[in-house]
Design a protein around this motif. Structure first.
Motif, PDB file in Angstrom:
ATOM      1  N   MET A   1       0.904  -1.113  -0.063  1.00 41.29           N
ATOM      2  CA  MET A   1      -0.031  -0.029   0.062  1.00 41.29           C
ATOM      3  C   MET A   1       0.817   1.281  -0.014  1.00 41.29           C
ATOM      4  N   ILE A   2       2.049   1.396   0.730  1.00 45.20           N
ATOM      5  CA  ILE A   2       2.687   2.443   1.034  1.00 45.20           C
ATOM      6  C   ILE A   2       3.348   2.544  -0.424  1.00 45.20           C
ATOM      7  N   SER A   3       3.949   1.537  -1.062  1.00 41.92           N
ATOM      8  CA  SER A   3       4.644   1.797  -2.293  1.00 41.92           C
ATOM      9  C   SER A   3       3.710   2.251  -3.436  1.00 41.92           C
ATOM     10  N   LYS A   4       2.502   1.827  -3.354  1.00 38.06           N
ATOM     11  CA  LYS A   4       1.492   2.438  -4.423  1.00 38.06           C
ATOM     12  C   LYS A   4       1.207   3.934  -4.074  1.00 38.06           C
ATOM     13  N   LEU A   5       1.173   4.070  -2.899  1.00 39.34           N
ATOM     14  CA  LEU A   5       0.909   5.642  -2.566  1.00 39.34           C
ATOM     15  C   LEU A   5       1.926   6.624  -2.937  1.00 39.34           C
ATOM     16  N   LEU A   6       3.293   5.966  -2.735  1.00 39.57           N
ATOM     17  CA  LEU A   6       4.604   6.750  -3.204  1.00 39.57           C
ATOM     18  C   LEU A   6       4.563   6.715  -4.463  1.00 39.57           C
ATOM     19  N   LYS A   7       4.424   5.705  -5.211  1.00 37.49           N
ATOM     20  CA  LYS A   7       4.229   5.981  -6.766  1.00 37.49           C
ATOM     21  C   LYS A   7       2.987   7.122  -7.298  1.00 37.49           C
ATOM     22  N   LYS A   8       1.953   6.959  -6.597  1.00 31.94           N
ATOM     23  CA  LYS A   8       0.975   7.935  -7.131  1.00 31.94           C
ATOM     24  C   LYS A   8       1.606   9.279  -6.904  1.00 31.94           C
ATOM     25  N   ILE A   9       2.166   9.527  -5.748  1.00 32.58           N
ATOM     26  CA  ILE A   9       2.703  10.896  -5.506  1.00 32.58           C
ATOM     27  C   ILE A   9       3.730  11.176  -6.383  1.00 32.58           C
ATOM     28  N   TRP A  10       4.769  10.405  -6.689  1.00 32.14           N
ATOM     29  CA  TRP A  10       5.789  10.717  -7.682  1.00 32.14           C
ATOM     30  C   TRP A  10       5.241  10.869  -9.116  1.00 32.14           C
ATOM     31  N   ILE A  11       4.252  10.164  -9.439  1.00 30.61           N
ATOM     32  CA  ILE A  11       3.567  10.409 -10.843  1.00 30.61           C
ATOM     33  C   ILE A  11       3.203  11.994 -10.839  1.00 30.61           C
ATOM     34  N   ARG A  12       2.437  12.156  -9.630  1.00 30.12           N
ATOM     35  CA  ARG A  12       1.809  13.539  -9.554  1.00 30.12           C
ATOM     36  C   ARG A  12       2.811  14.743  -9.415  1.00 30.12           C
TER      37      ARG A  12
END
Length: 383
Positions: A1-12
């Motif tokens: 879950m944390i890795s998915k959230l970090l990826k979304k933040i990176w993309i944004r």
């Protein structure tokens, strides 16, 4: 879950890629008090038709077991019966719209936003999909003029999806087809796709066969939402196909004409003891639809009083049959019931029968050769 959230933040924060998902009307909602003197846009809803109710009330005739149902969580995946609703049909247009991947996911690169109506994944929500959480997109190809996307799930190799969910978009967009410069279909370009596209008088020189990594930016992109919900075949789609393929009704043939649609060689759909079975029924005509032209397929289906086939692509053609034709759908032992062809029969007023077989072992006493011989003796007497 944390890795998915970090990826979304990176993309944004660190890419210019889309990171939101919005409905078309929310994304392109007019601003309050917007001035008249502003650049024109090609973005908007070009066509709209209201979906109608659909009732699946055809009796399902079963022979040798209780129908095994799929569940999602603890709920049935498919309802046994009831009154459903066709989806409302929209043809959307986006200026400088981008279409991405084989399912035809559309996004607006300026607003960095995916359009919810353009596509769905099979089993995951779009927000969790790898397709909407891309760090490095494949390079875009720019398409000038007007592009119509007919992309959808499963239409690369699935005849049912190509027929009822993809090519029907041509019919819906027909009022504007003379303005279309490019048409996106799921590749590869196969003979079975081309013969039906040619039957529909589609200009195949305009077709671009999209791959799984397709990425096109279009001067003007036209696309639809789902015109047929998953396994909810609807009357509109049947009428659309018959109009596209110029299908004229015929009288119900008087003599009994029984057709076996062979799936010989098709993985998981091949009844390996098909030959010894059919030797007992010389009156049954065996056909391989892959070797028939469009007009030959139409004529075969219209001539039949009884159709027998393993569950699969061949049964997609039963919409061509006359009302009252008997259909026997054979499922491999252990496969859960999928209602797409039963519902197709219901819409077309056919008589649908189902049975489960051991496709591998003809000596299975309950689901092998002896059972099917007895079943067919009964089935071919149905009128």
């Amino acid at each position: 879950m944390i890795s998915k959230l970090l990826k979304k933040i990176w993309i944004r924060c660190f890419t210019g890629n889309p990171y939101q998902i919005k409905s078309f009307t929310d994304l392109y909602r007019p601003k309050t008090g917007e001035a008249i003197d502003r650049p024109e846009s090609l973005t908007g809803i070009l066509l709209h038709e209201a979906g109608q109710p659909i009732a699946y009330d055809l009796p399902l005739i079963t022979y040798n077991q209780t129908v095994p149902r799929q569940t999602v969580g603890k709920k049935p995946r498919f309802k046994t019966n009831g009154v459903f609703k066709e989806p409302h049909r929209y043809l959307y247009s986006v200026s400088e719209g981008t279409v991405w991947c084989a399912i035809g996911l559309v996004y607006d690169s300026q607003r960095r936003c995916f359009i919810d109506e353009s596509a769905k994944e099979w089993t995951v929500d779009l927000s969790d999909s790898a397709l909407t959480n891309v760090v490095h997109f494949p390079q875009k190809t720019y398409l000038d003029g007007t592009t119509l996307s007919c992309l959808t799930n499963g239409a690369d190799g699935g005849f049912y999806h190509f027929l009822f969910e993809s090519i029907v978009k041509i019919h819906f967009a027909m009022p504007l087809m003379r303005h279309v410069d490019h048409i996106l279909f799921n590749g590869p370009a196969t003979d079975w796709k081309l013969k039906w596209l040619q039957r529909a008088n589609v200009d195949t020189s305009k077709i671009i066969w999209a791959t799984n990594t397709a990425h096109y930016e279009c001067e003007q992109l036209l696309f639809t939402g789902r015109l047929v919900n998953d396994q909810q075949i609807n009357p509109w789609s049947i009428d659309a196909l018959k109009a596209l393929f110029n299908i004229t009704p015929t009288e119900q043939p008087a003599p009994c004409k029984i057709i076996w649609i062979s799936r010989k060689g098709a993985a998981s759909r091949d009844i390996v003891w098909e030959r010894p079975l059919l030797e007992h029924f010389p009156s049954i005509e065996t056909i391989d639809l892959s070797g028939l032209s469009a007009i030959e397929t139409i004529e075969k289906m219209q001539s039949a009083t009884h159709i027998i086939a393993p569950h699969g692509a061949g049964l997609s053609n039963i919409y061509l049959c006359n009302k009252g034709t008997h259909i026997l759908e054979l499922f491999p032992d252990g496969m859960l019931f999928k209602p797409c062809f039963y519902r197709l029969s219901s819409v077309c007023q056919l008589k649908h029968h189902v049975a489960w077989l051991n496709f591998e072992d003809e000596h299975d006493s309950k689901k092998g050769l002896a059972f099917l011989k007895t079943l067919l003796n009964d089935f071919v007497c149905q009128n």
